[in-house]
Design an enzyme around this catalytic site. Structure first.
Site, PDB file in Angstrom:
ATOM      1  N   LYS A 252     -17.542 -39.721  51.427  1.00  0.00           N
ATOM      2  CA  LYS A 252     -16.178 -40.066  51.010  1.00  0.00           C
ATOM      3  C   LYS A 252     -15.496 -40.882  52.101  1.00  0.00           C
ATOM      4  O   LYS A 252     -15.868 -40.790  53.278  1.00  0.00           O
ATOM      5  CB  LYS A 252     -15.356 -38.781  50.805  1.00  0.00           C
ATOM      6  CG  LYS A 252     -15.681 -38.040  49.532  1.00  0.00           C
ATOM      7  CD  LYS A 252     -14.737 -36.861  49.335  1.00  0.00           C
ATOM      8  CE  LYS A 252     -15.102 -36.047  48.121  1.00  0.00           C
ATOM      9  NZ  LYS A 252     -14.911 -36.748  46.841  1.00  0.00           N
ATOM     10  N   ARG A 326     -21.232 -31.092  39.627  1.00  0.00           N
ATOM     11  CA  ARG A 326     -21.959 -30.968  38.350  1.00  0.00           C
ATOM     12  C   ARG A 326     -23.394 -30.489  38.579  1.00  0.00           C
ATOM     13  O   ARG A 326     -23.975 -29.856  37.707  1.00  0.00           O
ATOM     14  CB  ARG A 326     -21.899 -32.312  37.606  1.00  0.00           C
ATOM     15  CG  ARG A 326     -22.500 -33.461  38.327  1.00  0.00           C
ATOM     16  CD  ARG A 326     -22.119 -34.799  37.718  1.00  0.00           C
ATOM     17  NE  ARG A 326     -20.763 -35.233  38.074  1.00  0.00           N
ATOM     18  CZ  ARG A 326     -20.186 -36.341  37.630  1.00  0.00           C
ATOM     19  NH1 ARG A 326     -20.834 -37.137  36.804  1.00  0.00           N
ATOM     20  NH2 ARG A 326     -18.973 -36.669  38.013  1.00  0.00           N
TER      21      ARG A 326
END
Ligand code: BES
Ligand code: ZN
Ligand code: ZN
Length: 477
Positions: A252, A326
């Site tokens: 990130k 996920r």
């Protein structure tokens, strides 16, 4: 804050400060009208005027609605906590709004001082409700007591979640999250099973292991269960518990990494929900599963280009290591469905930035195949004071997750509808018989705030707790 109900007229209750709500219409005939007008008070929403000489705090409210009572009470209690009074009393504003007042007090007075060397301690410790309406009529105090005890349990469970979320990634590692779950289990008489990496390996949960592999803090799978004798329903809850999400090798940016301690909010929410359900003694069997993992970088990190085999046998092409939630949920959902046969399965996850783009920073995204069930949740969340909105599936979006290499890709091939494609990825790990019984909640926006709003202060909000208890009481009792 100690909150109690006293079966006596407001005027006879001994307290240092009185909090009163008035609408702009009521201001016209208020006994202290002149003084209030002189102070520029118009009784509009969020306007507060404290008449210290009368030991009275007057709070404006545009209309008598739960929403406005909750946030105005929160606002008023925060101000009252800055004074030196130790007790505050207030009257009733209709039985239907009592819960909103209590929630405003408990959620609004929440503070998190763990990391302050000199925490500001408020002198306000007691809040006393009279069972009397402002017009002098008495409400049934037995009914009010029930509302009070229920609202206290739910609001305190929400604050419990906030405090877990607010812990730094150093203080709340996957191992510590597991210890926290064990402590909760002991306190609330829940069953608790923890799997470490060896356990995850035995269960063939390769996706979850891969996400946690570069961290010095190894992953844990937490399973808490509350089992009343003859439950009306069995419910499985699954939470994303990323104690930190650096993005992994798809690292990130510096700005987006700040606040990523909150990526465990889904896991914390399911712990808070099972806490509330067990204290409310609801006649529902509840299982809370948390995938507690830290997504870091290092020589051992999983990589874009890896192919992982999830517990249900499906293979996943990793194209972005920042779409890690996920992957963890793929395994935990598969595990939960294998271990527990339930009537419903709900998952809570700070899954996508896209959910915030779609719905704004306050609203939970509600996704799933069952239109009626989703609608029930929208109504329950509205009733509870949480914001939520449905993001609809379609078969074209599902195709965007196709992989030429594996069964499915962990990211969509198009940059739009990211919250929905993330949910459609999870759909690959929902068994055929559970498709209509599954709802996914993306709490990326609603779980955390850096600026106070409504009943929330800086930090974790406890999103998911109030609406879930509301839905369970309405649909499973
Ligand atoms: N934990 C983040 C999602 C998130 C973002 C939560 C901002 C709260 C605030 C998640 O793991 C993530 O990084 N998702 C990516 C997915 C993308 C790589 C497909 C995202 O949203 O950018
Ligand atoms: Zn991520
Ligand atoms: Zn994440």
């Amino acid at each position: 804050m100690n909150v109690k109900l006293v079966n006596a007229p407001l005027a006879t209750i001994d307290a240092q400060l009185t909090l009163e709500f008035i609408t702009p219409q009521q201001l016209v005939s208020h006994p202290h009208k002149e003084l209030l007008l002189q102070a520029g008070f118009k009784a509009e929403d969020e306007q507060l005027c404290t008449l210290h000489e009368h030991r009275m705090m007057v709070c404006g409210i545009n209309e008598f609605s739960d929403e406005l009572f909750r946030s105005n009470t929160a606002n008023a209690i925060k101000t009252a906590m800055n004074y030196t009074y130790s007790s505050l009393k207030l009257a009733q504003y209709g039985q239907i709004h009592f819960r909103a007042l209590i929630e405003g007090i408990i959620l609004g007075s929440y503070t998190f001082n763990t990391y302050k060397s000199e925490p500001k301690i408020s002198s306000l410790v007691d809040v006393i409700f009279s069972n009397e309406e402002r017009d002098g009529t008495d409400l049934d105090s037995a009914v009010l007591e029930k509302i009070l005890s229920k609202a206290l349990i739910v609001s305190k469970a929400t604050n419990f979640v906030r405090t877990l979320v607010n812990q730094t990634p150093y203080d709340m590692t996957p191992q510590i999250m597991a210890v926290t779950a064990q402590e909760l289990a002991k306190k609330n008489n829940l069953e608790c099973t923890i799997l470490d990496v060896n356990g995850l390996q035995d269960e063939q949960m390769e996706a979850m292991i891969a996400v946690g592999r570069a961290s010095i803090n190894p992953p844990r799978l937490i399973h808490l269960s509350y089992k009343p004798k003859n439950p009306k329903k069995v419910i499985t809850l699954v939470g994303k518990g990323l104690t930190y999400d650096s993005g992994g090798l798809s690292l990130k940016g510096a700005t987006s990494m700040v606040t990523m301690k909150m990526d465990k909010a889904g896991g914390c929410a399911v712990m808070g929900i099972i806490k509330a359900v067990s204290e409310l003694k609801l006649n529902i069997e509840v299982h809370a599963f948390v995938g507690a993992v830290e997504n870091m970088i290092g020589g051992n990190a999983y990589k874009p280009d890896d192919v992982l085999r999830a517990k249900n046998g499906k293979t996943i092409e990793v194209r972005n290591t920042d779409a890690e939630g996920r992957l963890v949920l793929a395994d935990v959902l598969s595990y939960a469905q294998e271990k527990v046969k339930s009537d419903f399965i709900f998952d809570y996850a700070t899954l996508t930035g896209a959910c915030m783009v779609a719905l704004g920073p306050y609203t939970t995204g509600v996704m799933g195949h069952n239109v009626t069930l989703k609608q029930e949740w929208i109504e329950a969340s509205e009733e509870s004071g949480e914001y939520s909105g449905v993001l609809p599936f379609n078969r074209h979006l599902k195709k965007l997750l196709k992989s030429d290499l594996a069964d499915v890709s962990n990211v969509s091939s198009k940059p739009y509808g990211g919250a929905i494609t993330a949910a459609l990825f999870l759909d690959n790990f929902i068994d055929e018989n559970m498709k209509e019984k599954w709802v996914h909640f993306d709490i990326a926006g609603s779980a955390y705030t850096e600026s106070a709003y409504d009943v929330h202060t800086y930090g974790g909000t406890g999103a998911g707790v109030r609406m879930s208890v509301e839905w369970m009481i309405k649909h499973c009792q």
